[in-house]
Design an enzyme around this catalytic site. Structure first.
Site, PDB file in Angstrom:
ATOM      1  N   HIS A   1      -6.845  42.177  57.046  1.00 25.54           N
ATOM      2  CA  HIS A   1      -5.431  41.857  56.805  1.00 25.54           C
ATOM      3  C   HIS A   1      -4.922  40.860  57.840  1.00 25.54           C
ATOM      4  CE1 HIS A   1      -4.642  44.592  53.566  1.00 25.54           C
ATOM      5  NE2 HIS A   1      -4.943  45.686  54.269  1.00 25.54           N
TER       6      HIS A   1
ATOM      7  N   THR B   1      24.782  51.308  54.005  1.00 25.27           N
ATOM      8  CA  THR B   1      25.432  50.050  54.376  1.00 25.27           C
ATOM      9  C   THR B   1      26.869  50.245  54.850  1.00 25.27           C
ATOM     10  OG1 THR B   1      25.930  49.739  52.023  1.00 25.27           O
ATOM     11  CG2 THR B   1      24.002  48.609  52.898  1.00 25.27           C
ATOM     12  N   GLY B   2      27.412  51.437  54.756  1.00 26.50           N
ATOM     13  CA  GLY B   2      28.721  51.702  55.340  1.00 26.50           C
ATOM     14  C   GLY B   2      29.848  51.861  54.353  1.00 26.50           C
ATOM     15  N   LYS B   3      29.562  52.272  53.127  1.00 26.34           N
ATOM     16  CA  LYS B   3      30.635  52.429  52.134  1.00 26.34           C
ATOM     17  C   LYS B   3      31.555  53.581  52.521  1.00 26.34           C
ATOM     18  CE  LYS B   3      27.658  52.969  48.821  1.00 26.34           C
ATOM     19  NZ  LYS B   3      26.430  52.723  49.606  1.00 26.34           N
ATOM     20  N   THR B   4      30.981  54.731  52.804  1.00 25.16           N
ATOM     21  CA  THR B   4      31.803  55.876  53.196  1.00 25.16           C
ATOM     22  C   THR B   4      32.470  55.639  54.546  1.00 25.16           C
ATOM     23  OG1 THR B   4      30.258  57.304  51.988  1.00 25.16           O
ATOM     24  CG2 THR B   4      31.773  58.367  53.514  1.00 25.16           C
TER      25      THR B   4
ATOM     26  N   GLU C   1      -8.196  46.598  58.695  1.00 25.38           N
ATOM     27  CA  GLU C   1      -6.987  46.039  59.307  1.00 25.38           C
ATOM     28  C   GLU C   1      -7.252  44.658  59.886  1.00 25.38           C
ATOM     29  OE1 GLU C   1      -4.318  47.456  58.672  1.00 25.38           O
ATOM     30  OE2 GLU C   1      -5.201  49.318  57.945  1.00 25.38           O
TER      31      GLU C   1
ATOM     32  N   GLY D   1      26.918  49.049  46.973  1.00 22.10           N
ATOM     33  CA  GLY D   1      25.930  48.599  47.945  1.00 22.10           C
ATOM     34  C   GLY D   1      24.813  49.596  48.113  1.00 22.10           C
ATOM     35  N   PRO D   2      23.716  49.167  48.736  1.00 21.20           N
ATOM     36  CA  PRO D   2      22.584  50.074  48.962  1.00 21.20           C
ATOM     37  C   PRO D   2      22.982  51.226  49.877  1.00 21.20           C
ATOM     38  CG  PRO D   2      21.974  47.768  49.350  1.00 21.20           C
ATOM     39  CD  PRO D   2      23.462  47.810  49.227  1.00 21.20           C
ATOM     40  N   PRO D   3      22.173  52.273  49.918  1.00 20.93           N
ATOM     41  CA  PRO D   3      22.479  53.402  50.819  1.00 20.93           C
ATOM     42  C   PRO D   3      22.448  52.974  52.278  1.00 20.93           C
ATOM     43  CG  PRO D   3      20.859  54.042  49.156  1.00 20.93           C
ATOM     44  CD  PRO D   3      21.027  52.571  49.039  1.00 20.93           C
TER      45      PRO D   3
END
Length: 680
Positions: free
Chosen positions: A456, A235-238, A453, A231-233
């Site tokens: 835009h 996201t809660g893997k660790t 701005e 998963g991306p940095p």
């Protein structure tokens, strides 16, 4: 927390050690005692008024009964007839009948004492004189050896002990650095992890198997040998791995992929073998390898060839995970955000049987994550976590935790007792678009930024279908840009339709178009807009098949292993096709630029009104842009900065004015806020 006994030799030299402190204090006390004992006693008795300095004076004072007490000691340095006599004397005679011995002044006599002198002293002083040998054979030996013993002890603690530790470290190069965690010291549980229910369910099966393996073995099921969390940095893997450690009733070892890499060849492979050996001794157990891509990258893709140390470590890992011997009872959990660079042999069933994808949380997941982190923060009643979750599309779990923390810090700085919704909104803008940076700008620069701005904002307000509304428009510098047009997506953007990406390109071109219409010239402020629009147009033509060239993919992205980034696109098409691709990309951008010009010319009055409002208020909301388009002016009140922030903003202005340096125009005028979810 590392679970090692206190007498473990590996703990030597780490942290506070009372034994070493006591040893050093004993050595210091011995040195001080030696100095005191070997110091010249004569020095401590000098300067006594009326003192006794020789034997004759001592005999005279003894006859007059002025000696309170005396001790005679032989002086080995002077010879057989040399003595030193020390004691106390008084200026008036001592009355032996009273029985009281007064306290007198100290004296010390050194010199030759004959036998007759000694007999006279004995007769005069009687019991007030006693003889004591100044030293014995053992004391002489001790005083002669004590300096050498102190020096040897000092050298031992300074050098020998360090050499012993260094030698042990050299022998332990091949030892695993895996840390064993205990459940008692790990407070994170599955209930503390939110936003990834599917991943949590798959990982919890491993914990259930370890708690009750019979339930799975009755029907012939086998637990996966390895689980790879992808998963991306942020996201809660660790965090999920920590929850597994908190839930499991078995030993849990944790190690990072970089811990296998060492300056010596073969150390990584030896550490892998030692890690699995520790696991077998503690089986059943869990081993968590964080950032496994540090050692699991694809083999054969290194630069320069030769025998790569990283490949040896990977080969050892492959054999230990599913080799001839096997590792029954050792379950591997690994985490990475680069699964594309991992070796195929590492990903096959039997090694990593499962790949658990932990993606960015959806709306429900974000709300659940906010509820978990909000337990420790005092929130006001007006804070609605559901609406906050809707406004944070694309945020990871780490971003949401940081959002609440930043909101708490902002509220504390404003002297509030609870965190209000305005604090969380300011924190979200700070995280997404950067913090406001007050700078000194002249009227010309402010006008250019205001029209840029406003261009835009007007284009986006016209072409928007309600999915990506305008949040705020500001000419106050944020991050690396001097102005920003901020957007807040109404939902998670999972797909990009052709109409929406063309609208994004058109909005990106609005700033440059407004500059050309109003000023009659263009600036470098559209550099970021042009870059973003080019990337989107290239993806449309080369990857998404949204051009006249058809549904053909021109050039797959080739990630160069060990270099860690995309160096080039593999050009698997002819030069003629390359020219057509360039023309197609240019055509898309030119069409949207012309479209942006037509929109601004049609709403020229709204463009001027928006720019004037920005010059006056510096920051306006998206609803004000729509009011200008519908009614020609701003109807709703414009909310300025809170009074509590005015002092901080003034300080920032003074600081920036004092430390500001002139930058290139490319770096100063950056594009407005990039639409959330825009494809890169």
């Amino acid at each position: 927390m590392e679970n090692k006994p206190e007498n473990d030799p590996d703990n030597e030299g780490k942290g506070f050690q009372p034994k070493v402190l006591l040893i050093w204090l004993a050595i210091l006390a011995a040195i001080v005692g030696l100095v005191v004992v070997q110091s010249d006693p004569q020095r401590s008795h000098t300067g006594i008024s009326g003192g006794i300095t020789n034997v004759d004076q001592l005999l005279l004072a003894a006859k007059e009964d002025k000696i309170v007490r005396a001790i005679i000691e032989s002086d080995p340095k002077g010879g057989e007839e040399w003595y030193q006599i020390k004691g106390e004397f008084t200026d008036y005679p001592v009355d032996p009948e009273s029985g009281e011995i007064p306290t007198g002044q100290a004296f010390l006599v050194k010199g030759r004492v004959t036998e007759s002198d000694y007999k006279n002293l004995r007769e005069q002083l009687g019991p007030r004189l006693r003889e004591s040998p100044s030293s014995t054979v053992w004391t002489d030996l001790l005083f002669s050896l004590l300096p050498f013993l102190l020096i040897i002890g000092l050298l031992y603690f300074l050098f020998v002990r360090q050499l012993r530790m260094a030698g042990k470290g050299a022998l332990n190069f091949g030892k695993s650095k895996a840390k064993m965690l205990t459940r008692e010291n790990e407070k994170i549980l599955f209930n503390d992890v939110a936003g990834c229910d599917e991943a949590k369910e798959e990982v919890s099966e491993v914990v259930d198997f370890l708690k009750d393996p019979k339930r799975f073995r009755k029907i012939g099921g086998k637990i996966p040998k390895g689980v790879l969390m992808v998963g991306p940095p942020g996201t809660g893997k660790t965090l999920l791995a920590k929850a597994v450690a908190g839930e499991a009733d078995v030993p849990f070892f944790s190690i990072s992929g970089s811990d296998f890499v060492e300056m010596f060849v073969g150390v990584g492979a030896a550490r892998v073998r030692d890690m699995f050996e520790q696991g077998r001794k503690s089986a059943p157990c869990l081993i968590f390898i964080d950032e496994i891509d540090a050692v699991g990258r694809q083999r054969g893709a290194g630069l320069g060839g030769g025998n790569d140390e990283r490949e040896q470590t990977l080969n050892s890992l492959l054999v230990e995970m599913d080799g001839f011997d096997g590792h029954e009872g050792v379950i591997i959990i690994a985490a990475t955000n680069r699964p594309d660079v991992l070796d195929n042999a590492l990903l096959r069933p039997g090694r990593f049987d499962r790949q658990v994808v932990i993606d960015l949380p959806d709306l429900e997941g974000r709300e659940a994550i906010l509820k978990v982190h909000a337990k420790k923060i005092k929130l006001c009643e007006d804070v609605n976590l559901n609406s906050l979750a809707r406004a944070t599309a694309g945020f990871s779990g780490a971003d949401l935790a940081n959002l609440l923390n930043e909101g708490a810090l902002i509220a504390a700085r404003r002297r509030k007792k609870v965190v209000e919704r305005i604090d969380l909104d300011d924190a979200r803008e700070k995280i997404s678009f950067g913090r406001e940076r007050r700078r000194v700008m002249d009227d010309e620069d402010r006008k250019i930024i205001a029209y840029h701005e406003a261009g835009h904002a007007i284009v986006q307000a016209v072409v928007d279908d309600g999915l990506l509304p305008i949040h705020k428009v500001t000419i106050i510098p944020r991050g690396q840009s001097l102005g920003s047009t901020m957007f807040t997506p109404k939902k998670d953007i999972l797909n990009h339709s052709k109409r929406r990406v063309l609208n994004q390109i058109c909005c990106a071109m609005g700033g440059r178009a407004a500059e050309e219409i109003e000023i009659g010239d263009v600036t470098s402020g559209a550099a970021g807009d042009i870059r973003m629009a080019t990337n989107i147009a290239r993806s449309m033509v080369c990857d998404w098949g949204m051009s006249e060239l058809g549904m053909i993919s021109f050039g797959d992205k080739q990630d160069q292993v060990f270099l860690g980034k995309e160096l080039s696109r593999a050009q698997n098409y002819s030069e003629e096709t390359a020219q057509k691709i360039d023309l197609a990309i240019k055509e898309v951008i030119d069409q949207q630029y012309q479209r942006a010009q037509d929109i601004l010319k049609e709403h020229l009055t709204a463009l001027h009104s928006s720019a004037e409002a920005l010059l006056e208020h510096e920051t306006i909301e998206g609803k004000h842009i729509h009011e200008i388009l519908e009614h020609g002016k701003i109807i709703s009140p414009v909310i300025t900065s809170t009074p509590d922030d005015s002092k901080d903003e003034k300080e920032e202005i003074d600081e920036s004015a004092a430390t500001d340096t002139k930058e290139d125009k490319d770096d100063e005028i950056q594009p407005g806020g990039e639409p959330a979810g825009a494809p890169a």
